[in-house]
Design a protein around this motif. Structure first.
Motif, PDB file in Angstrom:
ATOM      1  N   VAL A 172      40.803  44.276  33.190  1.00  0.00           N
ATOM      2  CA  VAL A 172      41.461  44.945  34.309  1.00  0.00           C
ATOM      3  C   VAL A 172      40.351  45.589  35.111  1.00  0.00           C
ATOM      4  CG1 VAL A 172      43.112  46.718  34.963  1.00  0.00           C
ATOM      5  CG2 VAL A 172      43.462  45.407  32.883  1.00  0.00           C
ATOM      6  N   GLY A 173      40.221  45.223  36.373  1.00  0.00           N
ATOM      7  CA  GLY A 173      39.187  45.815  37.217  1.00  0.00           C
ATOM      8  C   GLY A 173      37.834  45.155  37.026  1.00  0.00           C
ATOM      9  N   ASP A 174      36.785  45.978  36.990  1.00  0.00           N
ATOM     10  CA  ASP A 174      35.417  45.491  37.012  1.00  0.00           C
ATOM     11  C   ASP A 174      34.895  45.169  35.618  1.00  0.00           C
ATOM     12  OD1 ASP A 174      34.354  45.147  39.426  1.00  0.00           O
ATOM     13  OD2 ASP A 174      32.981  46.849  39.321  1.00  0.00           O
ATOM     14  N   LEU A 175      34.289  43.996  35.476  1.00  0.00           N
ATOM     15  CA  LEU A 175      33.748  43.625  34.172  1.00  0.00           C
ATOM     16  C   LEU A 175      32.537  44.479  33.807  1.00  0.00           C
ATOM     17  CD1 LEU A 175      33.952  41.747  31.792  1.00  0.00           C
ATOM     18  CD2 LEU A 175      32.493  40.141  32.985  1.00  0.00           C
ATOM     19  N   LYS A 177      27.218  50.970  35.370  1.00  0.00           N
ATOM     20  CA  LYS A 177      27.214  49.516  35.541  1.00  0.00           C
ATOM     21  C   LYS A 177      25.843  48.920  35.282  1.00  0.00           C
ATOM     22  CE  LYS A 177      30.774  48.465  38.907  1.00  0.00           C
ATOM     23  NZ  LYS A 177      30.942  47.897  40.251  1.00  0.00           N
ATOM     24  N   MET A 178      24.792  49.703  35.522  1.00  0.00           N
ATOM     25  CA  MET A 178      23.444  49.174  35.321  1.00  0.00           C
ATOM     26  C   MET A 178      22.870  49.662  34.006  1.00  0.00           C
ATOM     27  SD  MET A 178      22.154  49.818  39.170  1.00  0.00           S
ATOM     28  CE  MET A 178      20.649  48.897  38.976  1.00  0.00           C
ATOM     29  N   PHE A 202      35.868  38.868  50.603  1.00  0.00           N
ATOM     30  CA  PHE A 202      34.801  39.883  50.591  1.00  0.00           C
ATOM     31  C   PHE A 202      35.164  41.041  49.677  1.00  0.00           C
ATOM     32  CE2 PHE A 202      31.716  42.796  52.636  1.00  0.00           C
ATOM     33  CZ  PHE A 202      30.636  41.953  52.634  1.00  0.00           C
ATOM     34  N   ASP A 203      35.935  40.761  48.630  1.00  0.00           N
ATOM     35  CA  ASP A 203      36.433  41.845  47.782  1.00  0.00           C
ATOM     36  C   ASP A 203      35.484  42.113  46.611  1.00  0.00           C
ATOM     37  OD1 ASP A 203      37.953  43.710  46.446  1.00  0.00           O
ATOM     38  OD2 ASP A 203      39.263  42.234  45.521  1.00  0.00           O
ATOM     39  N   GLY A 204      34.842  43.269  46.607  1.00  0.00           N
ATOM     40  CA  GLY A 204      34.001  43.702  45.485  1.00  0.00           C
ATOM     41  C   GLY A 204      32.977  42.648  45.072  1.00  0.00           C
ATOM     42  N   TRP A 205      32.910  42.357  43.759  1.00  0.00           N
ATOM     43  CA  TRP A 205      31.896  41.416  43.258  1.00  0.00           C
ATOM     44  C   TRP A 205      32.166  39.994  43.728  1.00  0.00           C
ATOM     45  CZ3 TRP A 205      33.672  37.426  40.154  1.00  0.00           C
ATOM     46  CH2 TRP A 205      34.955  37.585  39.613  1.00  0.00           C
ATOM     47  N   ARG A 206      33.371  39.729  44.212  1.00  0.00           N
ATOM     48  CA  ARG A 206      33.685  38.371  44.659  1.00  0.00           C
ATOM     49  C   ARG A 206      33.103  38.070  46.039  1.00  0.00           C
ATOM     50  NH1 ARG A 206      38.055  36.216  41.611  1.00  0.00           N
ATOM     51  NH2 ARG A 206      39.143  37.781  40.384  1.00  0.00           N
TER      52      ARG A 206
END
Lengths: 313, 535
Positions: free
Chosen positions: B64-67, A275-276, B200-204
């Motif tokens: 889908v999922g994390d950017l 990610k980094m 409080f979900d992940g990056w959000r």
């Protein structure tokens, strides 16, 4: 032709034997090629761990940093937390998964009503085919304090007065991972043991019966010892995965509250590596995992040898 | 044997022919949009027109999922789509050499892009003198004002209505009202009332951790706020400020009184939206776009439980300036990658999308069918047309706006003849196009738009701080990740601990987080200074 190959006398030269077994050798070649291309060639990528890798440049144009990435890794307090979590969850999953699969296989083996046996088998291995993305939502909903089925049942039975926030209790997280792993994989895992059980010579049971052994005694003295080689080979193989412990499961079930107990190596590599854009760092972590896994598998293999068990190599 | 062969021949020919005709007719571009979006329905009102006029078919991949993960993997593998939108991580793609410089392409093939992005060209030009991406929502002629502010403490309408539409300003008043209502109405529609939930979900999770800056009156700056000191914006931290402490203390208090949803910290985003949409949540803080989906469902299905945005600050003396002037996000947008085989075709497609007629089609629809023009040349919609556009499913799946608007270069603000590009912001319509339920609230507070409940925004040249990105893999970047770890770990603990433990946990939190801000603040300060000088 085959019979003559088998019957050939030993002690001939290497090339004679190659000639004799050429069909077998030909058949293995595709797999050998597969292993070399997909398992050995990528190991060149390990060079990245000793560089400050930046995508878009060829591997030889990168800056070399020696053991810098490993130093960063071993200096990171998070690393030791991650190591603990990974080991704990792996061991829990391995132990619970193996034991539950064996028990299910033993029990299914004793069921005499075919349709019941078949339906239990089908139902128990179905969750294996659900992806964790869906399964994690099922687990979250089941454990919810707001009408989740587990809390509802426990409250109706008057075992608890207040709903328990299972996913919010750090100490419980490893066990939720273990139990949900069992739920998802128990039926699938049992299939291999059932196959091993099916291969047991029925005359063994007959003679045990004549000697007056009941069902439980038959299980203990015949079925279990007969599948022991299967169990030990599977255990040795699974030890190689101890530092993996899964990814989606923890990633999708974790939350801020339990992060100290949920982060495993794969998530660590993702959060602090990919990610980094620290690809080199992620590779260093990967190398660490591979080396430890290799040591684990070989020592388990040695132990199995010493105890006179079936082993891998 | 022979006869059968003859029998199949014409059929085969037809199949082959139709195949080649199709291949000639449509150009295909693959596009990755950095946000989750359901699959394209295959045919939509605007989609069909765009396909017909451009001869371009898009092959879409949504997030889908994390950017971060997706972008990281994309770069590691070198496997790029033709067009890419990577939101906050666009610069990473550029650093990896994945994006084509657009200057010459635009100069030669895209007169509309050139004209409509002219205002923003300086901001978009990178250090090497090239432009690599086109941000969404360019503002060619002037800004607009939305019906909803971009962020707020939201409160369920039923609470305000029962209390007789009070004007509330502080966090204490806000929670006081919620706690009172909850005591009187333990259930709503037969289900337990939820006093307050926080995402409080992940990056959000910034929906929870960003709040102190807003309680201090600031709009969304990100993890730090630039504070004007002797004529210079000085980057200042707020995570350990007295306001932050008061905010978490308040949440802790409310949690222990059962007002805050006990499972709020373990909900994922879907569960959060589901709870909000149920109408039994009394309050939440968020940026509007993160809860808009729930609000749309409430407007349609439970109008008595819609959320009303309120300007809440920590202390009545704090000057509230939470609204922001619409700004262009210069650090992100759509780019054309090095893997694109036909960059000219791609830029022409984007040029077609950006021109006023296409934007009008996407936002307003087809004249006479989806909107009308009055005698002053201003656009409006009849009640029936409005009804159509109020249904989010219709807009997405039948009309198809989202598939060509979100993530793609687009326009906002006022257009060349005085209409707004966004129908929702048409000034003479904001009030009249509101639903009855919204009008009831606006009438009660004597405003014509929910934004009017808030003070006018202040113009700041650098705004906002959060569009400055940490250099990938740098010390500041590692610090940022570690700081978010600390927030993730401590915030639930601060809120969910017993009141006696709070101070001890707070001290540990401050001790752990303080050292993780130094490098970041340096990078942000440099970025702010640079912007003040060069923009």
């Amino acid at each position: 032709m085959n019979t003559s190959a088998c019957a050939a006398p030993r002690g001939k030269t290497f090339w004679d034997r190659v000639k004799q077994q050429k069909v077998l050798i030909l058949m293995t070649i595709p797999f050998l090629v597969h292993v070399i291309i997909f398992r050995y060639v990528p190991i060149w990528g390990w060079l990245m761990a000793f560089q400050n890798y930046w995508p878009g440049k060829s591997i030889l144009q990168q800056t070399w940093v020696g053991l810098e990435n490993f130093k960063l890794l071993f200096d990171d307090p998070v690393f030791y937390q991650v190591l603990r979590n990974t080991l704990a969850m792996s061991v829990i999953k391995l132990a619970m998964g193996t034991v539950s699969s064996i028990i299910l296989a033993l029990m299914l083996n004793e069921v005499r009503i075919m349709w019941f046996k078949k339906s239990v088998q089908t139902i128990s291995y179905l969750p294996h085919f659900i992806s964790w993305v869906v399964a994690a939502n099922l687990v979250r909903d089941a454990l919810s304090t707001d009408g989740g089925i587990i809390n509802e049942v426990l409250m109706r039975l008057h075992i608890i007065k207040q709903p328990i926030m299972f996913l919010g209790i750090p100490a419980l997280f490893w066990w939720i991972i273990g139990v949900s792993h069992v739920w998802k994989e128990v039926g699938w895992g049992a299939i291999i043991y059932l196959a091993a059980i099916a291969a047991i010579d029925p005359t063994l049971y007959e003679s045990a019966m004549i000697d007056g052994a009941g069902r439980l005694k038959q299980m203990w003295y015949i079925t279990l010892p007969s599948i022991r080689p299967t169990i030990s080979v599977l255990l040795i193989m699974n030890l190689g995965w101890v530092l993996s412990a899964g990814f989606e499961q923890q990633y999708l079930l974790q939350n801020g509250r339990v992060i100290d107990y949920a982060r495993v190596f794969t998530i660590y590599e993702l959060d602090y590596g990919i990610k980094m854009m620290r690809y080199s760092f992620a590779t260093a972590v990967g190398i660490f995992r591979s080396v430890v896994s290799l040591i684990l598998v070989f020592s388990a293999n040695q132990l199995a040898k010493r105890w006179g068990q079936e082993r891998l190599v | 044997m022979k006869r059968r062969g003859f029998w199949f021949l014409p059929l085969l020919l037809i199949l082959l022919l139709s195949g080649t005709v199709f291949a000639q007719e449509f150009k295909e571009f693959t596009v990755f949009t950095g946000e989750p979006l359901p699959d394209y329905p295959g045919s939509t009102i605007v989609g069909d027109i765009i396909e017909r006029e451009t001869g371009v078919k898009l092959i879409r991949e949504a997030l889908v999922g994390d950017l971060e993960t997706k972008v990281g993997l994309m770069i590691a593998s070198g496997d790029y789509p033709d067009l890419v939108v990577a939101a906050h991580f666009t610069s990473l793609l550029k650093d990896a050499g994945a994006l084509l410089p657009l200057n010459d392409l635009i100069e030669e093939h895209a007169p509309n892009l050139k004209r409509l992005y002219a205002n923003h060209w300086d901001m978009l030009t990178q250090e090497d003198g090239n432009v690599y991406w086109l941000p969404i929502q360019a503002i060619p002629y002037g800004p607009d004002t939305s019906r909803y502010p971009s962020l707020a403490f939201f409160m369920n309408k039923r609470v305000l209505k029962e209390a007789g539409w009070p004007v509330i300003k502080t966090l204490d008043e806000y929670f006081g009202l919620i706690a009172d209502y909850m005591a009187k109405h333990p259930t709503i529609d037969g289900e337990p009332t939820i006093g307050y939930i926080t995402l409080f979900d992940g990056w959000r999770s910034f929906a929870t951790t960003n709040v102190p800056q807003h309680l201090m009156g600031y709009p969304n700056e990100g993890e730090f706020v630039p504070v004007m000191q002797q004529g210079r914006y000085v980057v200042t931290e707020y995570h350990t400020s007295p306001t932050a402490k008061a905010y978490y203390k308040k949440l802790n208090d409310m949690y222990n009184k059962g007002v805050v949803d006990p499972e709020t910290f373990i909900l994922n985003y879907d569960q959060y939206i589901e709870k909000l949409s149920s109408g039994r949540v009394l309050g939440t803080f968020n940026q509007f776009w993160q809860m808009q989906e729930a609000q749309n469902y409430l407007l349609r299905d439970k109008p008595e439980s819609i959320f009303v945005p309120l300007p809440i600050v920590i202390d009545p003396l704090v000057e509230e300036r939470q609204r922001d002037i619409p700004y262009v996000q210069p650090t992100q947008g759509m780019g054309i990658t090095i893997k694109c085989k036909d960059p000219v075709g791609a830029i022409k497609f984007l040029d077609y999308l950006i021109k006023e007629d296409t934007q009008r089609l996407l936002q307003w629809g087809i004249l006479g069918e989806h909107y009308e023009v009055d005698e002053n040349g201003l656009y409006y919609r009849t009640p029936e047309q409005l009804e159509l556009f109020r249904d989010p499913d219709w807009v997405q799946n039948v009309f198809g706006r989202h598939y060509f608007f979100n993530a793609f270069p687009s326009l906002r603000g006022v257009d060349e003849n005085g209409n707004m590009f966004f129908p929702d912001t048409q000034p003479h319509l904001i009030y009249s196009d509101s639903t009855d339920s919204e009008k009831e609230v606006m009438d009660a507070y004597g405003v014509k738009s929910f934004s009017d409940l808030f003070n006018e925004p202040i113009f700041k040249k650098y705004f906002p701080l959060w569009t400055i990105t940490m250099p990938a893999g740098s010390a500041a970047h590692i610090e940022e990740t570690r700081m978010k770890d600390v927030l993730n770990r401590y915030v639930p603990e601060l809120v969910m601990s017993s009141p006696e433990q709070f101070d001890a946990i707070w001290e540990n939190y401050v001790k752990d987080i303080k050292p993780l801000m130094v490098e970041q603040m340096k990078v942000y300060q440099e970025g702010i200074d640079w912007r003040m000088e060069n923009w």
